[in-house]
Design an enzyme around this catalytic site. Structure first.
Site, short mmCIF file in Angstrom:
data_model
loop_
_atom_site.label_atom_id
_atom_site.label_comp_id
_atom_site.label_asym_id
_atom_site.label_seq_id
_atom_site.Cartn_x
_atom_site.Cartn_y
_atom_site.Cartn_z
N ARG B 212 90.43 -66.63 3.53
CA ARG B 212 91.17 -65.49 4.08
C ARG B 212 91.88 -64.68 3.00
O ARG B 212 92.16 -65.19 1.91
CB ARG B 212 92.21 -66.00 5.07
CG ARG B 212 93.25 -66.87 4.39
CD ARG B 212 94.36 -67.30 5.34
NE ARG B 212 93.81 -68.13 6.41
CZ ARG B 212 94.52 -68.58 7.43
NH1 ARG B 212 95.81 -68.27 7.53
NH2 ARG B 212 93.98 -69.34 8.34
N ALA B 233 86.46 -66.19 -2.73
CA ALA B 233 87.90 -66.46 -2.68
C ALA B 233 88.67 -65.34 -1.97
O ALA B 233 88.09 -64.33 -1.54
CB ALA B 233 88.43 -66.67 -4.09
N HIS B 234 89.96 -65.50 -1.87
CA HIS B 234 90.81 -64.62 -1.08
C HIS B 234 90.82 -63.19 -1.63
O HIS B 234 90.78 -62.96 -2.81
CB HIS B 234 92.23 -65.17 -0.99
CG HIS B 234 92.89 -65.42 -2.30
ND1 HIS B 234 92.49 -66.42 -3.17
CD2 HIS B 234 93.94 -64.83 -2.91
CE1 HIS B 234 93.26 -66.42 -4.22
NE2 HIS B 234 94.14 -65.46 -4.11
N ASN B 235 90.86 -62.26 -0.70
CA ASN B 235 90.99 -60.81 -0.99
C ASN B 235 89.74 -60.16 -1.55
O ASN B 235 89.78 -58.97 -1.88
CB ASN B 235 92.16 -60.54 -1.97
CG ASN B 235 93.49 -60.99 -1.42
OD1 ASN B 235 93.69 -60.97 -0.20
ND2 ASN B 235 94.38 -61.43 -2.27
N SER B 253 90.15 -61.51 -5.26
CA SER B 253 90.38 -60.07 -5.41
C SER B 253 89.27 -59.35 -6.15
O SER B 253 89.51 -58.31 -6.75
CB SER B 253 91.72 -59.81 -6.11
OG SER B 253 92.77 -60.37 -5.34
#
Lengths: 358, 358, 358
Positions: B212, B233-235, B253
Site C-alpha cells: 500500500r 513497494a509503497h507509493n 516511490s
C-alpha cells in the site's frame, strides 16, 4: 478420449491430408508427443522436428511433403492446436469448485484430507497422502501415494504429482505462464492450456511457483529438490536429482540435465539448455547453454576458470589504470628524449659531415 | 464524507490560514491530489509542489506566502496529515473480519464467491467476478466486473481493482510498506495509511506482493502484466501496459511510463523514474532514472551500448593485463637501450669534438 | 521433560563416560546449549567448541579426554543426536491437525482467533493476539502477547513468537531446511528437527520464508524488521534491530550482529558472519564475513571504497583498451625509430672512426 482426425478437422475447420480415420488421444509439442498424440508445426522451416516426432498426426498451415504423417491443414495452426488441446484438457481456471472434497474425486481410503481443504472434480488422491489445512486442489489433478501437501498449497487443474512428493506451505503449482502477444497496443494472453507434472520423490520448499506449460507439461524430474521462493516458468523440463536453491528463477522453455545444481538467486534466460551435473554458482545470470559438468559464475555467467581470472584482474583495475598512465608518461618522456637525441645526432652528423668535407 | 477545514483543524489541533469554511473529501500527496483533497507540505523548501497541486488545502508547519491555497498550520505536519488520512480511511489492519461474506458487503448477483472466502464489511464485488477458495478480502475493497481472484489471494483493506483484473494464487495486495524511523535505538513503523489501486485489465501472477501507499495509492496502470514473485513497494506508480517479469523488485516511490519492460530479477532503487518503453534487461540494478526508449543492462545498470562495450573489454581483461605488463617491459628495455645509446652518442660526440678540435 | 543420561544412552544404544545419573532437559548445538542441555560433537578436531559450551553432556563418537563433561559415546553422533532431539521435540510435520482451535491449545481470553484459522494441539496464544482468516498454526507453538498474524500465514510446529510480533500475509515460518546428503545417487533429506524463534517487536512482511533450524532454533533478534519476499535459511541467527529489505536471501547458518542493514536482493552465502551495523548494498553477493560498520557493494561484494574505485575504472575500460593499444603502437614506433637511430649512429660512428683513423 480418443477421437478421429476427421472429427478434429471438423472441430477446427481444417482438412486432412492422409488417413482421416486415424485416431489420436492427446495433443503435445513435437518432441514429447507419443504415438497417440497429434502435434503442431508452427514454423514450416522446422520440418525436422516433425520428422523426428512420434506423433501420429500434425497440425500445419501447409501440407508437408517430406514427412509420412497424417496432416491437419489449417490457416492458423496455433488457434487450431489450442482448440484441440482444449478438447482434451478443457480449460477451467475460472470454474469455482465446491466446498471440501468433490463427490467425483477419488480419495484413497488411507489418505488424510483436512476438512478445510478443497479438492475439485475428478481429482485422484493416492494412498497415505496427506492434504493439510487450506490446501486447494483444482479439478482433474492426480496426487500419488505418500505425498505430503502442506498448508496453503494451491494446485491448478490437471496438476500431476508422482509418489512421495512433498510440497511445503504457500507453494503454487500450475499458474498461467507469462506469455502475451501485442494486439492494438494491448498485451493479450496467449493460450496457457498445459499443466505441471512433478515426478516422484521431488521435494518443493515454501512459496515456490511453477507455471503450467503452454500446451503440454512443465516437468520436474524425479528426485529433484527445490528450495523456497524458486520460480520455474512455463514449458521448463527440469531433469532428475537437480538441486535448485532458494530464489532461483528459470525462464520459459529451459531444460536441465540430471544432477544439475543451481545455487541461490541464479537466473536462467529462456530456452537455455543446461547439461548434466552442471553447477551454476550463486547469483549467476545464465544467458547461454551450459555444458555438462561445467561450473558457471557471474552475470553474464562464464566458465569458472575464465571468470575467476577476470574477477582477479578486476580487483586490480585501479592499479592497472595507474600503471597505464605511468607507462604513457614514460613513453611520452622517452619519445621526447629520443627526439632530442635524434636532433642532437643530426646536428652532430652535420658537424661531422662538414668536418669530413673540410 | 466531506468535512470542513475548520473541523479538521480542530481534529489535529491546528489553525486555518484562509477560508476555514472550505470543505475537502479526501487527503492525498500533492501530485495526485484532486480539487476535493487536502494535501501536505513536509519540506518548506518545496513550495513548488504545492503551487502545481490541484489540492484545495495544504497541511504545513508554517504559513506559505507564495501560494493561494487554504492552509492548515500545525507543528508536526506528518502526524496531522496521518490523522486526517485516518479520518477518511480509518486503519483497520488488525480488525478481524467475520466468517464468509459480511452483511454490509455488496456482491453483484452474477458474481461467484466460494464459501470459504472471507469478504469484509463494505467491500463491493462487481458483475461476474469470481472469488476462489480461501481468498481473504478485507473491508472497504472495490472489485470490478469480471475479475478473477484465484485461491489464497489476500487483499488488505481499501484495495481497488478495476475490471477484468486477474490475480493468481498466493498474491498479497496492500501489506504495509517497509518504512521505519529510528527512535531511541528502535525502528518504529511510520504511518502506512494508503492503499493499492490496480487498474483494469491488469494480470498479476502467483505469490506477488504489492504494498500500500504511505498516504495515498500504490498504482498499477491499465493493461500491465506482472509475473510471479514480483515485489512492488509503497507509493510506486507503474504505468500502463508494462511487462514486469518474474522476481522483479521495485523499491518505494518509483514511477514507470507506459510499455516499460523489466526482465527477470531486475531491481530498481527507490524514487527512480523510468521513461516510456524503456527496457531493463535481466538482473539489471537500476540506480538512476532511465530515459524513454532506453535499454539498460548490468548492475549498476548502464545504457546497453556502453555496457556491452564494457562487457566486451571485461572478457579481455586477463589479456589486457598481460599486454600492459609486456608494454611496461618493452618501455623499460627501450629506456635502458636509449640511455645506453645516448651515452654512446655523448662519448662519440666527445671523441668527435676532440677530433675536430685537433 | 528432564531425562537421565542413562536413559538417553539406552534410547540411542550408546555408553556413558562420566556420571550417568545426571539429567538433561533439552538438546542444542554447542554454542547455544544451556546447562540443562545435552549437545553434540560431530568433528572430533573441534573439541574447543565443547570446552566453551555450557552443555551438561555431549554426544560424541569417541571419548574426549580434554574436557570435563559427561559424554554419551555412540557410533553415529548425528543419528543419535537426532533421536535425542526428537525425544524432546517429536517431529510432527505430517500430522494433520483438527478443525479450528485444538482443545489442548491455550488461548488467552483477550485473543481474537478467526473461525477459519487452525490452531494445533498444545499451542499457546497470548493476550490480545490477533489470528486472521486462514492462518494455520501447527501444534506446540507459542504466540506472545499482542501479536498480529495476518491472513494466510503458516507456522510449522514449535514456532515461538515473542510479544508484539507482526507477520504479514502469506508468510511461512518453520518449513524444512534445504539440507540433503547423497546416497546411492539420490538426495536424502537430513534431519530437520529444529524450529524458528522470532523475538519481540519483530515485523515480517508478506510472503517471507524462514526455515527451521537443523537441531535448534533459527532465531530472529528483537526489533528486527523484515520486508516482503525475504528468505532466511536454517540455523541463521539474525541480530537485533536489523533491517532486511525485500527479496534478500540468507543461506544457512549465517549470523548477523545488531543494526545490520541489507538492501534489496542482497544474497548471503552460508556460514557468513556479518558484524554490527554493517550495511550491505542492493544486489550485493556476500561471499566472505563482513566487519562491523563496513559498507559492502557488488557481487562478489567488496568494501564500498574499493568497489567504487573499481566501478569507476570499469566505466572507462573501453577508453583504457584504446589507450593501451595506442601506447603499444607508440612503443613499437619508438622502438623502430630508436633502432633506426641506433643504426644511423653506428654508421656515423663507423664513418667517424674511419675519418679519425685517416
Amino acid at each position: 478420449m480418443a477421437i478421429q482426425l476427421q472429427q478434429l478437422a471438423e472441430l477446427v475447420g481444417g482438412r486432412i491430408v492422409g488417413d482421416a480415420s486415424v485416431s489420436c488421444a492427446g495433443a503435445n509439442p513435437p518432441d514429447v508427443a507419443t504415438p497417440d498424440d497429434i502435434t503442431m508445426l508452427d514454423d514450416p522451416s522446422r520440418v525436422d522436428v516433425i520428422a523426428t516426432s512420434q506423433a501420429v498426426a500434425v497440425v500445419t498451415s501447409e501440407p508437408i511433403d517430406q514427412v509420412d504423417i497424417v496432416q491437419l491443414v489449417v490457416e492458423d495452426p496455433h488457434a487450431a492446436f489450442s482448440a484441440i488441446v482444449a478438447h482434451f484438457r478443457p480449460p477451467m481456471s475460472v470454474n469455482i469448485p465446491g466446498v471440501g472434497v468433490d463427490s467425483s474425486a477419488q480419495i484413497a481410503a488411507s489418505a488424510s484430507i483436512h476438512p478445510t481443504a478443497t479438492i475439485g472434480a475428478g481429482t485422484i488422491v493416492g494412498e497415505r497422502a496427506v492434504v493439510m489445512p487450506g490446501v486447494v486442489i483444482k479439478p482433474q489433478c492426480r496426487i500419488g501415494d505418500d505425498c505430503v501437501i502442506h498448508p496453503g498449497v494451491m494446485l491448478y487443474e490437471y496438476t500431476e504429482l508422482g509418489d512421495r512428493v512433498v510440497l511445503h506451505c504457500g507453494t503454487i503449482i500450475g499458474a498461467h505462464g507469462f506469455g502475451y502477444r501485442q494486439q492494438e497496443g494491448r498485451h493479450v494472453p496467449t493460450a496457457q492450456l498445459g499443466y505441471v507434472c512433478i515426478e516422484s520423490d521431488v521435494e518443493v520448499g515454501a512459496n515456490v511457483t511453477i507455471d503450467r506449460g503452454t500446451y503440454g507439461a512443465t516437468r520436474i524430474g524425479e528426485g529433484t529438490k527445490i528450495d523456497n521462493q524458486v520460480q520455474i516458468a512455463h514449458n521448463c523440463r527440469i531433469g532428475k536429482h537437480n538441486l535448485l536453491c532458494s530464489q532461483v528463477g528459470i525462464a520459459g522453455s529451459c531444460t536441465t540435465g540430471d544432477y544439475v545444481i543451481m545455487a541461490g538467486k541464479v537466473g536462467v534466460a529462456d530456452h537455455i539448455r543446461i547439461g548434466d551435473k552442471a553447477i551454476l554458482c550463486a547469483q549467476a545470470g545464465i544467458m547461454h547453454d551450459c555444458e555438462a559438468g561445467g561450473v558457471y559464475i557471474g552475470s553474464p555467467a562464464m566458465k569458472q576458470r575464465e571468470q575467476m581470472q577476470i574477477f582477479a584482474v578486476q580487483r586490480r583495475l585501479p592499479e592497472m589504470r595507474k600503471e597505464l598512465k605511468s607507462v604513457r608518461r614514460d613513453v611520452d618522456a622517452l619519445t621526447q628524449s629520443v627526439e632530442t637525441a635524434n636532433d642532437d645526432q643530426r646536428d652532430e652528423q652535420d658537424r661531422n659531415e662538414q668536418n669530413r668535407a673540410a
